[in-house]
Design an enzyme around this catalytic site. Structure first.
Site: not given
Ligand SMILES: NC(=O)c1ccc[n+]([C@@H]2O[C@H](COP(=O)([O-])OP(=O)(O)OC[C@H]3O[C@@H](n4cnc5c(N)ncnc54)[C@H](OP(=O)(O)O)[C@@H]3O)[C@@H](O)[C@H]2O)c1
Length: 293
Positions: A126, A130
């Site tokens: 992952y 990223k």
């Molecule tokens: N969560 C954490 O702890 C964390 C920590 C550090 C950084 N981040 C970063 O923060 C950002 C937001 O994360 P989050 O926590 O909101 O994640 P999330 O809840 O998993 O949301 C990601 C969204 O992206 C969608 N997605 C996946 N593949 C896609 C595609 N090919 N085209 C369009 N949409 C797509 C997913 O849809 P589906 O649900 O249908 O798959 C989901 O709605 C991300 O960049 C993540 O890497 C997160």
């Protein structure tokens, strides 16, 4: 401004989509994965040409850290390759792209907090995917902001806070790792930061680049779990009686995690004059909202 939001149904995308400032001052075209698959080059190009937004906020990502170890192709497709498509179209149309990245680009060995210029060495798939996405964005699109965030939780989606609440209802004893350090960051705070960045772009400020954003100070999962349970007890009686600290080696997962991923936010504070709030202040607000539903 006309802003195109990707991943609009994710944990962070949902927060951006309901943010009052975005609603009142801007036009947000919120697109779920079904509406815009960022891993489809032609769709990305066509969508951007059709809407011609003034900015893009990309919250879409493959975020299944453990599963990524066994399906790396999917992780790289969404977290790396798709950034090439978005960045290329943005560069072509001169659209600023605000992108979210992660503390997991670091190896966790640094004894102090990570600054933006620190050595990158992801220790899981992952994090590597990223990092590649960041690199594609940096090399293709001049007008970009990469916001590296950590340990995201909130009202929407699945996250550590909701897992602890569920386990605390079901079990008398919880074992939580205490040798991974980081900063739990609320999705609503990231949405607020993105709003502030959009306002700055709208007023002509040009501060493109990579920034760290988190709700300090650093803690570990064990202490964070104790804080979650302490606040939750104000809303419901919980089964849990004991929370015990354990080590990462006693809780094996498919993906390795950095033992320290504390992000230093000084560059962001110095550049934008915005100071992130402490997680201790934010956590009770999120828990209150979870119980209010
Ligand atoms: N969560 C954490 O702890 C964390 C920590 C550090 C950084 N981040 C970063 O923060 C950002 C937001 O994360 P989050 O926590 O909101 O994640 P999330 O809840 O998993 O949301 C990601 C969204 O992206 C969608 N997605 C996946 N593949 C896609 C595609 N090919 N085209 C369009 N949409 C797509 C997913 O849809 P589906 O649900 O249908 O798959 C989901 O709605 C991300 O960049 C993540 O890497 C997160």
């Amino acid at each position: 401004m006309k802003i195109l939001l990707t991943g609009a149904q994710g944990q962070l995308g949902s927060e951006v989509n309901r943010h009052k400032g975005f609603k009142e001052k801007h036009q947000v075209i919120a697109m779920s994965r079904q509406e815009l698959n960022i891993a489809d080059a032609e769709t990305v190009r066509a969508t951007l040409h059709l809407h011609r937004p003034n900015a893009i906020i990309n919250t879409a990502a493959y975020t299944l850290v453990d599963k990524a170890e066994s399906e790396s192709d999917k992780a790289f497709e969404v977290n790396a390759k798709a950034l090439e498509y978005l960045a290329t179209a943005c560069q072509e149309l001169n659209i600023p792209l605000l992108h979210i990245s992660t503390d997991y680009v670091f190896n966790g060995q640094k004894p102090t907090s990570y600054v933006e210029s620190d050595n990158i060495e992801p220790i899981n798939v992952y994090g590597m995917s990223k990092w590649q996405g960041e690199e594609k964005l940096r090399s293709i699109a001049a007008k970009h902001i990469i916001l590296r965030v950590s340990w995201v939780y909130g009202y929407y989606g699945q996250n550590f806070v909701k897992t602890i609440l569920r386990l605390a209802r079901e079990r008398k004893e919880l074992n939580i790792v205490n040798d991974q350090r980081g900063c739990p960051t609320a999705a609503k705070e990231i949405a607020q930061m993105l709003y502030a960045l959009i306002e700055k772009i709208d007023s002509g400020e040009q501060a493109w680049g990579t920034y760290h954003f988190c709700n300090g100070p650093s803690t570990n999962w064990y202490d964070f779990a104790k804080a979650i349970v302490a606040h939750a007890k104000n809303y419901e009686p919980l089964q849990v009686e004991k929370i015990l600290p354990i080590q990462t080696k006693d809780y094996p997962t498919p993906a390795r995690r950095p033992s320290n991923s504390e992000l230093c936010c000084n560059k962001l504070i110095d550049t934008f004059a915005i100071v992130p709030r402490n997680w201790q202040e934010v956590l009770p607000e999120v828990i209150e909202e979870i119980y209010a539903k």
